[in-house]
Design an enzyme around this catalytic site. Structure first.
Site, PDB file in Angstrom:
ATOM      1  N   HIS A  24      -8.796  -5.519 -50.072  1.00 38.99           N
ATOM      2  CA  HIS A  24     -10.184  -5.667 -49.790  1.00 38.99           C
ATOM      3  C   HIS A  24     -10.540  -7.372 -49.612  1.00 38.99           C
ATOM      4  CE1 HIS A  24     -11.266  -1.648 -51.491  1.00 38.99           C
ATOM      5  NE2 HIS A  24     -10.341  -1.977 -52.064  1.00 38.99           N
ATOM      6  N   TYR A  25     -11.654  -7.782 -49.260  1.00 39.41           N
ATOM      7  CA  TYR A  25     -11.950  -9.020 -49.672  1.00 39.41           C
ATOM      8  C   TYR A  25     -13.464  -8.961 -50.645  1.00 39.41           C
ATOM      9  CZ  TYR A  25     -15.313  -9.073 -45.568  1.00 39.41           C
ATOM     10  OH  TYR A  25     -16.115  -8.633 -44.406  1.00 39.41           O
ATOM     11  N   THR A  26     -13.602  -9.979 -51.265  1.00 38.94           N
ATOM     12  CA  THR A  26     -14.597  -9.783 -52.280  1.00 38.94           C
ATOM     13  C   THR A  26     -16.058  -9.733 -51.577  1.00 38.94           C
ATOM     14  OG1 THR A  26     -14.404 -12.362 -52.677  1.00 38.94           O
ATOM     15  CG2 THR A  26     -13.084 -10.507 -54.195  1.00 38.94           C
ATOM     16  N   GLU A  90      -8.619  -6.966 -54.916  1.00 38.39           N
ATOM     17  CA  GLU A  90      -9.735  -7.669 -54.032  1.00 38.39           C
ATOM     18  C   GLU A  90      -9.395  -9.122 -54.009  1.00 38.39           C
ATOM     19  OE1 GLU A  90     -12.550  -6.955 -53.193  1.00 38.39           O
ATOM     20  OE2 GLU A  90     -13.269  -5.009 -53.885  1.00 38.39           O
ATOM     21  N   HIS A 131      -9.583  -1.743 -46.639  1.00 39.13           N
ATOM     22  CA  HIS A 131     -10.603  -0.758 -46.890  1.00 39.13           C
ATOM     23  C   HIS A 131     -11.127  -0.361 -45.472  1.00 39.13           C
ATOM     24  CE1 HIS A 131     -14.256  -0.439 -49.705  1.00 39.13           C
ATOM     25  NE2 HIS A 131     -13.777   0.614 -49.632  1.00 39.13           N
ATOM     26  N   ASP A 141     -13.816  -4.783 -44.658  1.00 42.87           N
ATOM     27  CA  ASP A 141     -12.760  -5.717 -45.130  1.00 42.87           C
ATOM     28  C   ASP A 141     -11.198  -5.202 -45.059  1.00 42.87           C
ATOM     29  OD1 ASP A 141     -14.084  -3.646 -46.856  1.00 42.87           O
ATOM     30  OD2 ASP A 141     -12.888  -4.771 -48.586  1.00 42.87           O
TER      31      ASP A 141
END
Ligand SMILES: [Zn+2]
Length: 228
Positions: A24-26, A90, A131, A141
């Protein structure tokens, strides 16, 4: 590999073995990410096993033998609700479509992913997903700038080779054969777009053209050859 323990209260018991790794990215800076992912007073509590800072620092929030709440509604290879069987990382980035991932962050990510896969051999390369792969349309993401090819070159996840004979016929069936969800909550075009987001970032229009079909054909050959 140095890991900083910063426990989150947001976790649950595992009922099944781990075989998926979700990236994921945050969408938030580091401090805010660490706060949100450890907050137990939110209506929808969220967490991840690891948070990876831009400088490559690794924070462990949830032990791998506990379920973290990072994937939400999700599907891969015929299974729903992947939190129960996955590990979530993340990666700090405000939007992976617009901001590159620093080299030191990706180097640390590759090391972390290999470390995790070493502990969980069922996380085969095919089961290293974004994700956006497991929740098409709902999630985007880790984004168009995420260096999937570089990860695959280090043995983390898969990357298609050019030149395969395009998949013919039902593209939805072929996408599902690789792992993508059925066209239930979203359309086949949404799922094609998610595939392109991951494997063909130059064209994210949801149209299964010959090039998209050729990339999918190569990936299916790769998983077949690996007996995954
Ligand atoms: Zn996500």
């Amino acid at each position: 590999m140095a890991v900083i323990d910063l426990p989150s209260p947001n976790h649950a018991a595992r009922q099944a073995p781990v075989d998926v790794l979700v990236l994921h990215y945050t969408e938030l800076p580091l401090e805010e990410s660490l706060r949100v992912l450890r907050d137990d007073r939110r209506e929808h509590r969220v967490s991840a096993h690891y948070v990876l800072a831009e400088d490559g620092a690794i924070y462990r929030l949830v032990p791998e033998d506990r379920v973290a709440w990072h994937a939400g509604r999700s599907h891969w290879r015929g299974r729903d609700a992947l939190n129960g069987t996955s590990i979530g990382i993340e990666i700090v980035n405000l939007h992976g479509d617009r901001h590159d991932y620093p080299d030191e962050q990706i180097a640390a990510l590759i090391e972390l992913c290999r470390d995790i896969a070493g502990r969980h051999p069922a996380i085969v390369p095919r089961n290293v997903v974004g994700h956006s792969d497991i929740a098409p349309k709902r999630k985007v993401d880790p984004g168009l700038r995420f260096p999937w090819a570089r990860l695959a070159a280090s043995g983390v996840g898969l990357w298609p080779r050019a030149g395969a004979k395009p998949v013919e016929g039902d593209i939805q069936a072929a996408l599902q054969a690789f792992g993508y969800p059925p066209a239930a909550e979203v359309t086949t075009a949404d799922i094609v777009a998610a595939f392109q987001r991951r494997f063909r970032s130059a064209q994210e229009d949801g149209i299964a053209d010959p090039e998209t079909r050729a990339l999918l054909a190569d990936l299916l050959q790769q998983v077949d050859a690996r007996c995954e």
